[in-house]
Scaffold this motif. Structure first.
Motif, PDB file in Angstrom:
ATOM      1  N   GLN A 100     -19.305 -32.807  -0.075  1.00 41.55           N
ATOM      2  CA  GLN A 100     -18.990 -31.643  -0.902  1.00 41.55           C
ATOM      3  C   GLN A 100     -19.251 -31.913  -2.384  1.00 41.55           C
ATOM      4  OE1 GLN A 100     -14.963 -30.217  -0.086  1.00 41.55           O
ATOM      5  NE2 GLN A 100     -15.877 -28.438   0.890  1.00 41.55           N
ATOM      6  N   VAL A 101     -18.869 -33.097  -2.849  1.00 42.40           N
ATOM      7  CA  VAL A 101     -19.090 -33.429  -4.256  1.00 42.40           C
ATOM      8  C   VAL A 101     -20.578 -33.478  -4.547  1.00 42.40           C
ATOM      9  CG1 VAL A 101     -18.800 -35.220  -6.015  1.00 42.40           C
ATOM     10  CG2 VAL A 101     -16.893 -34.628  -4.520  1.00 42.40           C
ATOM     11  N   ARG A 102     -21.372 -34.048  -3.650  1.00 43.22           N
ATOM     12  CA  ARG A 102     -22.821 -34.099  -3.864  1.00 43.22           C
ATOM     13  C   ARG A 102     -23.444 -32.718  -3.807  1.00 43.22           C
ATOM     14  NH1 ARG A 102     -19.786 -38.152  -4.145  1.00 43.22           N
ATOM     15  NH2 ARG A 102     -20.844 -39.864  -5.164  1.00 43.22           N
ATOM     16  N   ALA A 103     -22.776 -31.787  -3.124  1.00 48.00           N
ATOM     17  CA  ALA A 103     -23.220 -30.390  -3.120  1.00 48.00           C
ATOM     18  C   ALA A 103     -22.621 -29.620  -4.288  1.00 48.00           C
ATOM     19  CB  ALA A 103     -22.835 -29.714  -1.799  1.00 48.00           C
ATOM     20  N   THR A 104     -21.869 -30.323  -5.158  1.00 43.52           N
ATOM     21  CA  THR A 104     -21.225 -29.811  -6.375  1.00 43.52           C
ATOM     22  C   THR A 104     -20.144 -28.773  -6.092  1.00 43.52           C
ATOM     23  OG1 THR A 104     -22.827 -28.030  -6.865  1.00 43.52           O
ATOM     24  CG2 THR A 104     -23.348 -30.243  -7.681  1.00 43.52           C
ATOM     25  N   HIS A 105     -19.485 -28.864  -4.938  1.00 45.55           N
ATOM     26  CA  HIS A 105     -18.330 -28.003  -4.648  1.00 45.55           C
ATOM     27  C   HIS A 105     -17.066 -28.727  -5.122  1.00 45.55           C
ATOM     28  CE1 HIS A 105     -20.997 -26.385  -1.153  1.00 45.55           C
ATOM     29  NE2 HIS A 105     -21.315 -25.835  -2.306  1.00 45.55           N
ATOM     30  N   LEU A 106     -16.933 -28.815  -6.444  1.00 48.41           N
ATOM     31  CA  LEU A 106     -15.905 -29.665  -7.024  1.00 48.41           C
ATOM     32  C   LEU A 106     -14.496 -29.149  -6.770  1.00 48.41           C
ATOM     33  CD1 LEU A 106     -17.541 -30.521 -10.470  1.00 48.41           C
ATOM     34  CD2 LEU A 106     -17.691 -31.771  -8.306  1.00 48.41           C
ATOM     35  N   ARG A 107     -14.291 -27.860  -6.925  1.00 48.08           N
ATOM     36  CA  ARG A 107     -12.928 -27.340  -6.770  1.00 48.08           C
ATOM     37  C   ARG A 107     -12.455 -27.464  -5.330  1.00 48.08           C
ATOM     38  NH1 ARG A 107     -12.740 -21.987 -10.727  1.00 48.08           N
ATOM     39  NH2 ARG A 107     -14.341 -22.742 -12.156  1.00 48.08           N
ATOM     40  N   ALA A 108     -13.340 -27.194  -4.390  1.00 47.66           N
ATOM     41  CA  ALA A 108     -12.962 -27.317  -2.980  1.00 47.66           C
ATOM     42  C   ALA A 108     -12.586 -28.761  -2.661  1.00 47.66           C
ATOM     43  CB  ALA A 108     -14.109 -26.848  -2.083  1.00 47.66           C
ATOM     44  N   ALA A 109     -13.384 -29.701  -3.173  1.00 48.69           N
ATOM     45  CA  ALA A 109     -13.075 -31.113  -2.940  1.00 48.69           C
ATOM     46  C   ALA A 109     -11.763 -31.504  -3.612  1.00 48.69           C
ATOM     47  CB  ALA A 109     -14.216 -31.991  -3.451  1.00 48.69           C
ATOM     48  N   ALA A 110     -11.548 -31.012  -4.837  1.00 46.87           N
ATOM     49  CA  ALA A 110     -10.326 -31.345  -5.566  1.00 46.87           C
ATOM     50  C   ALA A 110      -9.086 -30.843  -4.840  1.00 46.87           C
ATOM     51  CB  ALA A 110     -10.382 -30.758  -6.975  1.00 46.87           C
ATOM     52  N   LYS A 111      -9.175 -29.689  -4.229  1.00 48.06           N
ATOM     53  CA  LYS A 111      -8.020 -29.125  -3.520  1.00 48.06           C
ATOM     54  C   LYS A 111      -7.697 -29.901  -2.249  1.00 48.06           C
ATOM     55  CE  LYS A 111      -8.651 -24.416  -5.294  1.00 48.06           C
ATOM     56  NZ  LYS A 111      -9.047 -23.021  -4.960  1.00 48.06           N
ATOM     57  N   ALA A 112      -8.734 -30.422  -1.591  1.00 51.04           N
ATOM     58  CA  ALA A 112      -8.520 -31.117  -0.321  1.00 51.04           C
ATOM     59  C   ALA A 112      -8.150 -32.582  -0.504  1.00 51.04           C
ATOM     60  CB  ALA A 112      -9.777 -31.010   0.547  1.00 51.04           C
ATOM     61  N   LEU A 113      -8.471 -33.165  -1.645  1.00 48.62           N
ATOM     62  CA  LEU A 113      -8.296 -34.606  -1.855  1.00 48.62           C
ATOM     63  C   LEU A 113      -6.856 -35.103  -1.743  1.00 48.62           C
ATOM     64  CD1 LEU A 113     -10.733 -35.787  -4.670  1.00 48.62           C
ATOM     65  CD2 LEU A 113     -10.280 -36.935  -2.498  1.00 48.62           C
ATOM     66  N   PRO A 114      -5.876 -34.460  -2.397  1.00 51.38           N
ATOM     67  CA  PRO A 114      -4.522 -35.025  -2.366  1.00 51.38           C
ATOM     68  C   PRO A 114      -3.997 -35.263  -0.959  1.00 51.38           C
ATOM     69  CG  PRO A 114      -4.676 -33.324  -4.039  1.00 51.38           C
ATOM     70  CD  PRO A 114      -5.946 -33.255  -3.265  1.00 51.38           C
ATOM     71  N   ALA A 115      -4.151 -34.273  -0.080  1.00 48.18           N
ATOM     72  CA  ALA A 115      -3.652 -34.446   1.293  1.00 48.18           C
ATOM     73  C   ALA A 115      -4.384 -35.581   1.999  1.00 48.18           C
ATOM     74  CB  ALA A 115      -3.814 -33.141   2.072  1.00 48.18           C
ATOM     75  N   LEU A 116      -5.704 -35.665   1.798  1.00 49.74           N
ATOM     76  CA  LEU A 116      -6.469 -36.739   2.428  1.00 49.74           C
ATOM     77  C   LEU A 116      -5.987 -38.103   1.947  1.00 49.74           C
ATOM     78  CD1 LEU A 116      -8.841 -37.831   4.115  1.00 49.74           C
ATOM     79  CD2 LEU A 116     -10.281 -37.563   2.064  1.00 49.74           C
ATOM     80  N   ILE A 117      -5.777 -38.248   0.647  1.00 48.97           N
ATOM     81  CA  ILE A 117      -5.350 -39.542   0.104  1.00 48.97           C
ATOM     82  C   ILE A 117      -3.950 -39.904   0.607  1.00 48.97           C
ATOM     83  CG2 ILE A 117      -4.719 -40.760  -2.015  1.00 48.97           C
ATOM     84  CD1 ILE A 117      -6.973 -39.228  -3.422  1.00 48.97           C
ATOM     85  N   VAL A 118      -3.033 -38.933   0.574  1.00 54.95           N
ATOM     86  CA  VAL A 118      -1.655 -39.205   1.012  1.00 54.95           C
ATOM     87  C   VAL A 118      -1.621 -39.593   2.490  1.00 54.95           C
ATOM     88  CG1 VAL A 118       0.571 -38.112   1.463  1.00 54.95           C
ATOM     89  CG2 VAL A 118      -0.546 -37.788  -0.751  1.00 54.95           C
ATOM     90  N   GLU A 119      -2.326 -38.846   3.336  1.00 53.60           N
ATOM     91  CA  GLU A 119      -2.303 -39.127   4.770  1.00 53.60           C
ATOM     92  C   GLU A 119      -3.030 -40.435   5.090  1.00 53.60           C
ATOM     93  OE1 GLU A 119      -3.178 -35.738   7.392  1.00 53.60           O
ATOM     94  OE2 GLU A 119      -2.915 -34.446   5.634  1.00 53.60           O
ATOM     95  N   SER A 120      -4.129 -40.699   4.384  1.00 54.40           N
ATOM     96  CA  SER A 120      -4.857 -41.952   4.621  1.00 54.40           C
ATOM     97  C   SER A 120      -4.038 -43.146   4.162  1.00 54.40           C
ATOM     98  CB  SER A 120      -6.205 -41.922   3.894  1.00 54.40           C
ATOM     99  OG  SER A 120      -7.033 -40.893   4.396  1.00 54.40           O
TER     100      SER A 120
END
Length: 391
Positions: free
Chosen positions: A122-142
């Protein structure tokens, strides 16, 4: 045409006047101050008093803080930016706290691993906001998973999530937080025992700092890969050489730039094609050429950069983020060559290809400011672009 070195209230008044398509005489007629004083303030010979700034702001129908304060670095409103960045910061802070007893549900490891890769995409496709919204949950769960059921694959996925956090917050103009994310990436990468991921982290640190410690970081990354001959290792080693070329260009060391670019070209030939699948680095011949262009711009060799930009043909497989960066670089060198119309055309293309990334690239702001200074009256298309980035 080099950009002006000044950045004071007068220069911002001049920019906004030109964006409003007014001459100095026309603006002076709208304020209770003389044309002579306006001219002196704009060129920096006289300070702009609070009353003068207020009068100009009223005439231009804008808030006085846009003239008196530093230019905005992002077009997002502060509250919207905080809503994106704040949760990422909180997720990064949990890395060493052990299992989280308040976390009710965690997705299975295969899902987390797949999402870590998807967010890189997503970041390489420049969908920054979508990636930013999904990141916290991914980091916390990982993070929860590596504490409760650690595995090499999950440590790699967590390192990838931290790397994506770095990419996102850096593009949103939070370099200090991006350093925190890189520290976390190094912490996870060392536990994954993967020299390529550790070397990528060194590359990211070196190109973020671009200071005296950058070259030792590059060298340490290369040492991690010593003796490795896999396609993955060759691509990462080549990217490290590109990072070293970037740092050398920042320091105006043309000899080192050419040496590192030559080494990267040799490794690109060994890798063959574009290695876009290797840690999302997109290492290959096209990427080497793009870094060659970037180095010429960094060293202000604009005639050379213009020839490089005009000769460059990107393959269809080029990632959106790379293509947008090229278009902004092309706009910058066209502006420096005095080709305002061509410069605007390439900026418009970059905006169409990757609006979120283009809006935040420093080259976009530099190009628009340069075009404004070239114009006696900014065309409406340039005014629209300036408003879009918050200038």
């Amino acid at each position: 045409m080099p950009l002006p070195a000044d950045d004071h209230t007068g220069s911002r008044i001049r920019e906004q006047r030109r964006l409003a398509r007014l001459t100095q005489r026309e603006l002076a007629d709208r304020i209770p101050y003389s044309l002579s004083l306006l001219n002196q303030v704009e060129c920096g010979a006289r300070p702009a008093t609070p009353g003068f700034v207020a009068a100009v702001a009223h005439a231009l129908r804008m808030d006085a803080s846009r003239l008196a304060g530093p230019p905005a670095v992002t077009s997002l409103r502060p509250e919207r930016l905080l809503a994106l960045v704040g949760p990422i910061r909180e997720a990064l802070d949990r890395y060493d706290l052990g299992p989280n007893p308040d976390l009710a549900e965690v997705r299975p490891a295969p899902e987390l691993i797949a999402e870590a890769d998807a967010l890189c995409r997503q970041v390489r496709a420049t969908h920054l906001r979508a990636a930013a919204k999904a990141l916290p949950a991914l980091i916390v769960e990982s993070t929860q998973t590596v504490w409760t059921a650690p595995s090499t694959a999950m440590w790699k996925a967590l390192a990838s999530a931290y790397r994506t956090a770095h990419d996102v917050v850096l593009k949103l103009d939070h370099p200090d937080l991006s350093r925190v994310a890189l520290d976390r990436m190094g912490w996870a990468a060392s536990r994954a025992s993967d020299p390529c991921i550790e070397a990528v982290q060194r590359y990211k640190r070196a190109t973020l700092w671009r200071c005296a410690t950058s070259l030792p970081l590059i060298a340490s990354g290369q040492s991690l890969l010593a003796g490795e001959t896999s396609r993955e290792a060759l691509a990462v080693a080549g990217q490290l050489h590109l990072g070293a070329a970037t740092v050398a260009a920042k320091n105006d060391d043309a000899t080192a730039v050419e040496a590192h670019l030559a080494a990267a070209r040799e490794l690109a030939d060994r890798v063959g094609g574009e290695a876009g699948d290797v840690h999302w680095l997109s290492f290959g011949r096209a990427n080497v050429t793009l870094h060659e262009l970037g180095a010429s711009i960094a060293m202000r060799n604009f005639d050379e950069a213009l020839g490089q930009a005009r000769a460059l043909k990107l393959p269809d497989s080029t990632l959106t983020s790379r293509r947008a960066r090229y278009l902004v670089d092309r706009a910058l060198v066209e502006m420096e060559a005095g080709s305002a119309k061509a410069s605007l055309k390439f900026l418009a293309q970059a905006r169409q290809v990757a609006p979120e990334q283009t809006r935040h690239l420093p080259g976009t702001r530099a190009t628009i400011r340069g075009l404004v200074h070239m114009s006696r009256r900014a065309p409406e298309s340039l005014g629209g672009m300036a408003r879009w980035i918050g200038l």
